[in-house]
Design a protein around this motif. Structure first.
Motif, PDB file in Angstrom:
ATOM      1  N   LYS A 110      -8.461   5.890   4.713  1.00  0.00           N
ATOM      2  CA  LYS A 110      -9.817   5.531   5.299  1.00  0.00           C
ATOM      3  C   LYS A 110     -10.696   4.687   4.454  1.00  0.00           C
ATOM      4  O   LYS A 110     -11.581   4.086   4.850  1.00  0.00           O
ATOM      5  N   LEU A 111     -10.452   4.271   3.359  1.00  0.00           N
ATOM      6  CA  LEU A 111     -10.854   3.417   2.214  1.00  0.00           C
ATOM      7  C   LEU A 111     -10.562   1.950   2.663  1.00  0.00           C
ATOM      8  O   LEU A 111      -9.375   1.627   2.967  1.00  0.00           O
ATOM      9  N   THR A 112     -11.862   1.047   2.580  1.00  0.00           N
ATOM     10  CA  THR A 112     -11.566  -0.305   2.961  1.00  0.00           C
ATOM     11  C   THR A 112     -10.400  -1.128   2.276  1.00  0.00           C
ATOM     12  O   THR A 112      -9.773  -1.952   2.647  1.00  0.00           O
ATOM     13  N   ARG A 113     -10.337  -0.792   0.915  1.00  0.00           N
ATOM     14  CA  ARG A 113      -9.486  -1.423   0.229  1.00  0.00           C
ATOM     15  C   ARG A 113      -7.795  -1.336   0.551  1.00  0.00           C
ATOM     16  O   ARG A 113      -7.011  -1.907   0.241  1.00  0.00           O
ATOM     17  N   PHE A 114      -7.553  -0.161   1.310  1.00  0.00           N
ATOM     18  CA  PHE A 114      -6.408   0.229   1.797  1.00  0.00           C
ATOM     19  C   PHE A 114      -6.003  -0.292   3.261  1.00  0.00           C
ATOM     20  O   PHE A 114      -5.322   0.145   4.003  1.00  0.00           O
ATOM     21  N   GLN A 115      -7.015  -1.042   3.703  1.00  0.00           N
ATOM     22  CA  GLN A 115      -6.927  -1.485   5.320  1.00  0.00           C
ATOM     23  C   GLN A 115      -5.863  -2.809   5.016  1.00  0.00           C
ATOM     24  O   GLN A 115      -5.761  -3.226   3.879  1.00  0.00           O
ATOM     25  N   GLU A 116      -5.192  -2.997   5.885  1.00  0.00           N
ATOM     26  CA  GLU A 116      -3.913  -4.185   5.757  1.00  0.00           C
ATOM     27  C   GLU A 116      -4.359  -5.412   5.087  1.00  0.00           C
ATOM     28  O   GLU A 116      -3.817  -5.528   4.105  1.00  0.00           O
ATOM     29  N   GLU A 117      -5.338  -6.123   5.795  1.00  0.00           N
ATOM     30  CA  GLU A 117      -5.681  -7.311   4.963  1.00  0.00           C
ATOM     31  C   GLU A 117      -6.413  -7.348   3.533  1.00  0.00           C
ATOM     32  O   GLU A 117      -5.692  -7.954   2.571  1.00  0.00           O
ATOM     33  N   ALA A 118      -7.055  -6.340   3.298  1.00  0.00           N
ATOM     34  CA  ALA A 118      -7.602  -6.113   1.754  1.00  0.00           C
ATOM     35  C   ALA A 118      -6.381  -5.691   0.867  1.00  0.00           C
ATOM     36  O   ALA A 118      -6.288  -5.952  -0.118  1.00  0.00           O
ATOM     37  N   PHE A 119      -5.614  -4.691   1.438  1.00  0.00           N
ATOM     38  CA  PHE A 119      -4.625  -4.290   0.729  1.00  0.00           C
ATOM     39  C   PHE A 119      -3.621  -5.227   0.092  1.00  0.00           C
ATOM     40  O   PHE A 119      -3.143  -5.272  -0.886  1.00  0.00           O
ATOM     41  N   ALA A 120      -3.155  -6.138   0.903  1.00  0.00           N
ATOM     42  CA  ALA A 120      -2.227  -7.147   0.815  1.00  0.00           C
ATOM     43  C   ALA A 120      -2.994  -8.038  -0.325  1.00  0.00           C
ATOM     44  O   ALA A 120      -2.244  -8.471  -1.316  1.00  0.00           O
ATOM     45  N   HIS A 121      -4.119  -8.311  -0.292  1.00  0.00           N
ATOM     46  CA  HIS A 121      -4.738  -9.123  -1.265  1.00  0.00           C
ATOM     47  C   HIS A 121      -4.912  -8.743  -2.637  1.00  0.00           C
ATOM     48  O   HIS A 121      -4.650  -8.991  -3.595  1.00  0.00           O
ATOM     49  N   ASN A 122      -5.328  -7.312  -2.475  1.00  0.00           N
ATOM     50  CA  ASN A 122      -5.518  -6.576  -3.840  1.00  0.00           C
ATOM     51  C   ASN A 122      -4.100  -6.099  -4.566  1.00  0.00           C
ATOM     52  O   ASN A 122      -4.259  -6.262  -5.572  1.00  0.00           O
ATOM     53  N   ALA A 123      -3.158  -5.690  -3.752  1.00  0.00           N
ATOM     54  CA  ALA A 123      -1.858  -5.723  -4.148  1.00  0.00           C
ATOM     55  C   ALA A 123      -1.245  -6.865  -4.873  1.00  0.00           C
ATOM     56  O   ALA A 123      -0.536  -6.732  -5.774  1.00  0.00           O
ATOM     57  N   GLU A 124      -1.574  -8.100  -4.579  1.00  0.00           N
ATOM     58  CA  GLU A 124      -1.047  -9.357  -5.243  1.00  0.00           C
ATOM     59  C   GLU A 124      -1.701  -9.379  -6.506  1.00  0.00           C
ATOM     60  O   GLU A 124      -0.958  -9.734  -7.372  1.00  0.00           O
ATOM     61  N   ILE A 125      -2.965  -9.174  -6.646  1.00  0.00           N
ATOM     62  CA  ILE A 125      -3.852  -9.202  -7.806  1.00  0.00           C
ATOM     63  C   ILE A 125      -3.028  -8.106  -8.769  1.00  0.00           C
ATOM     64  O   ILE A 125      -2.832  -8.398  -9.927  1.00  0.00           O
ATOM     65  N   ALA A 126      -3.144  -6.809  -8.269  1.00  0.00           N
ATOM     66  CA  ALA A 126      -2.585  -5.891  -9.088  1.00  0.00           C
ATOM     67  C   ALA A 126      -1.172  -6.122  -9.627  1.00  0.00           C
ATOM     68  O   ALA A 126      -0.701  -5.854 -10.816  1.00  0.00           O
TER      69      ALA A 126
END
Length: 201
Positions: A110-126
């Motif tokens: 349900k968290l915004t950071r785990f929605q598809e577009e945000a997740f892909a971006h954040n996963a790349e940084i992580a």
């Protein structure tokens, strides 16, 4: 206050029990702030401790700053920039590498950071940040804490964990040395557009 709503402060014989402030107690009225200060001072007194800092956990919405502080002029002692524990969410630690790693019904979906577009971006940084940690032979959490410490003596990271192992791991971050090259590499990672919806969801 129920025992489940308390927290321990200090170690060994100097440990004291204090109340844990939850989101339901974010009443910033002068009366409530005064009551909090009185309660904390009374709790610390038997152990010979004194309160070093008292701050509002949130910007008051029910009163003005002047009403809350009880004055129109007050020195700013600290500014808190809050970034929630990423390891607990699983991104920084690498336990969550794709959205498929999050079970159905898990609150993180349900968290915004785990929605598809945000997740892909954040996963790349992580992932890029984690690569720096691997090269330094430290955990990503330790690298993050060490980086904050390198920002200057005015920066104080406040990691939170319920695990004794993680607590010791966090303390060890103070011994991690970052070179100018390390800091430049970390800056390059963080300059990839910033994290998408990191905090509060």
């Amino acid at each position: 206050m129920p025992a489940s709503k308390t927290a321990m402060l200090g170690f060994g014989e100097t440990t004291v029990t204090i109340g844990r402030i939850g989101h339901g107690l974010m009443n910033m009225s002068p009366e409530n702030l005064s009551r909090s200060v009185t309660t904390i001072a009374a709790t610390l007194a038997p152990g010979g401790k004194k309160m070093d800092l008292f701050q509002m956990a949130r910007v008051p919405t029910n009163v003005t700053f002047e009403e809350a502080f009880g004055t129109q002029i007050h020195p700013i002692s600290v500014v808190e920039i809050e970034a929630r524990d990423r390891d607990r969410r699983g991104l920084l630690s690498g336990t969550i590498k794709s959205l498929d790693d999050i079970p159905a019904g898990d609150y993180r979906r349900k968290l915004t950071r785990f929605q598809e577009e945000a997740f892909a971006h954040n996963a790349e940084i992580a992932e890029a940040f984690g690569a720096v940690a691997v090269r330094k032979d430290v955990t990503a959490s330790q690298l993050a804490l060490a980086w904050v410490l390198c920002l200057g003596p005015h920066m104080v990271p406040i990691p939170g964990t319920s695990s004794a192992t993680r607590h010791l791991e966090n303390i060890a971050a103070a011994d991690v040395e970052l070179s100018a090259e390390d800091l430049a590499e970390i800056s390059k990672v963080l300059e990839k557009g910033g994290a998408a919806s990191w905090t509060h969801g």
